[in-house]
Design a protein around this motif. Structure first.
Motif, PDB file in Angstrom:
ATOM      1  N   PHE A 194      -5.442 -16.595  -7.367  1.00 49.70           N
ATOM      2  CA  PHE A 194      -5.761 -15.578  -8.375  1.00 49.70           C
ATOM      3  C   PHE A 194      -4.536 -14.709  -8.655  1.00 49.70           C
ATOM      4  CE2 PHE A 194      -7.289 -11.353  -9.546  1.00 49.70           C
ATOM      5  CZ  PHE A 194      -8.080 -11.669 -10.635  1.00 49.70           C
ATOM      6  N   ALA A 195      -3.802 -14.347  -7.595  1.00 54.04           N
ATOM      7  CA  ALA A 195      -2.599 -13.537  -7.789  1.00 54.04           C
ATOM      8  C   ALA A 195      -1.541 -14.322  -8.550  1.00 54.04           C
ATOM      9  CB  ALA A 195      -2.059 -13.085  -6.438  1.00 54.04           C
ATOM     10  N   VAL A 254      -2.591 -14.137 -12.252  1.00 53.60           N
ATOM     11  CA  VAL A 254      -2.383 -12.841 -12.902  1.00 53.60           C
ATOM     12  C   VAL A 254      -0.899 -12.512 -13.008  1.00 53.60           C
ATOM     13  CG1 VAL A 254      -2.853 -10.387 -12.744  1.00 53.60           C
ATOM     14  CG2 VAL A 254      -4.630 -12.003 -12.251  1.00 53.60           C
ATOM     15  N   ARG A 255      -0.102 -12.886 -11.996  1.00 50.42           N
ATOM     16  CA  ARG A 255       1.319 -12.536 -12.028  1.00 50.42           C
ATOM     17  C   ARG A 255       2.019 -13.147 -13.231  1.00 50.42           C
ATOM     18  NH1 ARG A 255       2.629 -14.470  -7.529  1.00 50.42           N
ATOM     19  NH2 ARG A 255       2.119 -12.557  -6.442  1.00 50.42           N
ATOM     20  N   PHE A 283       0.670 -14.495 -15.963  1.00 48.89           N
ATOM     21  CA  PHE A 283       0.079 -14.010 -17.217  1.00 48.89           C
ATOM     22  C   PHE A 283       0.594 -12.622 -17.547  1.00 48.89           C
ATOM     23  CE2 PHE A 283      -3.359 -11.063 -18.465  1.00 48.89           C
ATOM     24  CZ  PHE A 283      -3.394 -11.366 -19.814  1.00 48.89           C
ATOM     25  N   ALA A 284       0.517 -11.709 -16.567  1.00 43.72           N
ATOM     26  CA  ALA A 284       0.853 -10.317 -16.846  1.00 43.72           C
ATOM     27  C   ALA A 284       2.326 -10.170 -17.190  1.00 43.72           C
ATOM     28  CB  ALA A 284       0.502  -9.450 -15.639  1.00 43.72           C
ATOM     29  N   ASN A 285       3.188 -10.897 -16.481  1.00 44.14           N
ATOM     30  CA  ASN A 285       4.614 -10.809 -16.772  1.00 44.14           C
ATOM     31  C   ASN A 285       4.919 -11.219 -18.192  1.00 44.14           C
ATOM     32  OD1 ASN A 285       6.853 -10.131 -14.837  1.00 44.14           O
ATOM     33  ND2 ASN A 285       5.402 -11.148 -13.491  1.00 44.14           N
ATOM     34  N   GLN A 314      10.100 -16.231 -13.126  1.00 41.46           N
ATOM     35  CA  GLN A 314       8.667 -16.474 -12.994  1.00 41.46           C
ATOM     36  C   GLN A 314       8.392 -17.948 -12.727  1.00 41.46           C
ATOM     37  OE1 GLN A 314       6.282 -14.341 -12.511  1.00 41.46           O
ATOM     38  NE2 GLN A 314       7.881 -12.803 -12.625  1.00 41.46           N
TER      39      GLN A 314
END
Lengths: 70, 373
Positions: free
Chosen positions: B286-287, B290-291, B293-295, B340
């Motif tokens: 999950f992290a 999100v990492r 995607f959010a970046n 990333q």
């Protein structure tokens, strides 16, 4: 009002992430100066830890963005 | 340097033109609503440019072409397929489309709803799955992913060709690809998975690395056929993280499962540790999701916001400042694109490596390597 509160939240998240990543960077540079032969390994560990800290900060930023859009 | 600056200026033009055009249209409509300020609706503009869409708009200076992609819906009455041209570019729920089975649809901010269920509601909830059909449409992100695969196929095809002649120094595109492959093998796979087991996971790590890297880089070129926010879409990163989760779970050996369901801790801590370990299984991917995607999402939002500053201040004089900030952020984004891809791949390798790790009893007990010295 919701937007300004969300902005404050994003700012708080950035303070936390800045402190965390700054500390990682500082300690890693210090470690590399003490043990230059392990610079590569330290750098990898540094990047992974920085990614973790940043991930947590980005959770907060995403919540702030959702607040703005909703 | 002059040439570079000119090229960069040219790259910025399409984005500015579309911002100006969008400002014109949406400003007009808002005046119709009467409530808000005249000018650009910044939030809606950013959401439109960072999100997915049912239309593929090719926009270069003095030329605009809209490619209408198919809409594929799973409704209460079964499958429904029609062209997104039927919505006539409407995003406010004003154009009602009736399909062959008699379903009525409207499109509000790129989400398709049943027309009768959102009739009196201009801002329906996206997560209200009773008022919208399941949307399997071939969207512009899907098209962009196919485009990335095409580039990847071409790159790998020409790289692979070089190695048919043995004992030759790599030439052409292989000179660029080979160091990256070696990097993934020597810096990511071997240290994290182990020298005897890494080979099985190299195909996955390489695919993920190159896919994320190329999608990130493509998102930075602001004109068609590039400029899609592929990895800034949570569905894409969800699928990537799901692959890592499946691989980790399948790779898990008996020590991995023992650490989850019977961790080596005192008995009274076990009721706390076991749920935490089970949650950890899901939190790790999950992290990852999100990492990434959010970046990418945050990066694209910042880049567009910097260009939009010109329109927010409403003055050409602000353009050089905005442009300089854009160039600065652009360079950071190139770094982030590589970082990333690297972080996603190395964390995937790390999770797989943890699942494969043999029992290290010697670490808990006395250290045998110290005895040798």
């Amino acid at each position: 009002m919701a937007i300004s509160l969300a902005a404050v939240g994003a700012g708080l998240a950035v303070i936390g992430a800045g402190l965390g990543i700054g500390k990682i960077g500082g300690m890693a540079t210090e470690a590399m100066a003490r043990q230059p032969e392990f610079a590569g390994k330290i750098q990898t560990a540094m990047l992974i830890t920085a990614a973790m800290v940043e991930g947590v900060a980005l959770f907060a930023v995403i919540v702030a963005i959702l607040e703005i859009y909703s | 340097m002059k040439k570079f600056a000119m090229a960069f200026g040219l790259l910025l033009i399409p984005l500015m033109m579309s911002a100006a055009a969008g400002g014109g249209e949406e400003g007009g409509e808002q005046n119709g609503h009467g409530g808000e300020k005249e000018g650009l609706d910044v939030g809606a503009f950013i959401a439109h440019h960072t999100g997915d869409s049912h239309d593929y708009v090719i926009e270069i200076p003095f030329f605009k072409y809209t490619l209408h992609l198919p809409v594929i819906l799973w409704t209460d009455k079964g499958l429904s397929v029609f062209s997104s041209a039927k919505f006539k570019g409407d995003n406010e729920g004003k154009v009602v489309v009736t399909d062959k089975k008699g379903n009525k649809f409207v499109k509000i901010h790129e989400v398709i709803y049943y027309a009768d269920k959102v009739k009196d509601n201009p801002h329906p909830n996206v997560f209200d799955f009773k008022s919208r059909p399941l949307d399997f449409s071939f969207t512009r992100n899907a098209l962009a992913i196919l485009f990335v695969f095409l580039i990847l196929l071409v790159l790998i095809y020409f790289t692979r060709k070089v190695y048919y002649e043995p004992d030759k120094v790599p030439r052409g595109i292989a000179k660029f690809i080979e160091p990256l492959i070696i990097f993934v093998r020597d810096e990511i796979a071997i240290p994290n998975i182990g020298p005897d087991k890494y080979e099985k996971y190299m195909p996955y790590l390489l695919t993920v690395f190159f896919f994320i890297l190329l999608s990130n880089l493509i998102g930075l070129i602001p004109f068609a056929p590039f400029g899609h926010n592929i990895t800034g879409n949570i569905v894409v990163t969800f699928v990537l993280a799901l692959f890592t989760f499946i691989l980790t779970t399948l790779a898990g050996n008996k020590h991995y499962w023992k650490h989850i369901f019977n961790p080596p801790v005192p008995a009274f801590v076990k009721p706390i540790m076991i749920p935490v370990e089970i949650m950890g299984m899901f939190i790790k991917p999950f992290a990852l999701m999100v990492r990434l995607f959010a970046n990418m999402f945050a990066g694209h939002t910042i880049l567009i916001s910097l260009v939009l500053l010109i329109f927010i201040f409403g003055s050409v004089l602000f353009a050089p400042v905005s442009g300089l900030f854009y160039v600065f952020m652009g360079f950071i984004k190139i770094l982030v694109a590589f970082l990333q891809a690297y972080v996603f791949t190395i964390l995937s390798a790390l999770f797989i490596g943890l699942a494969l790790a043999e029992d290290h009893e010697e670490e808990h007990g006395e250290k045998p390597e110290l005895a040798n010295h």
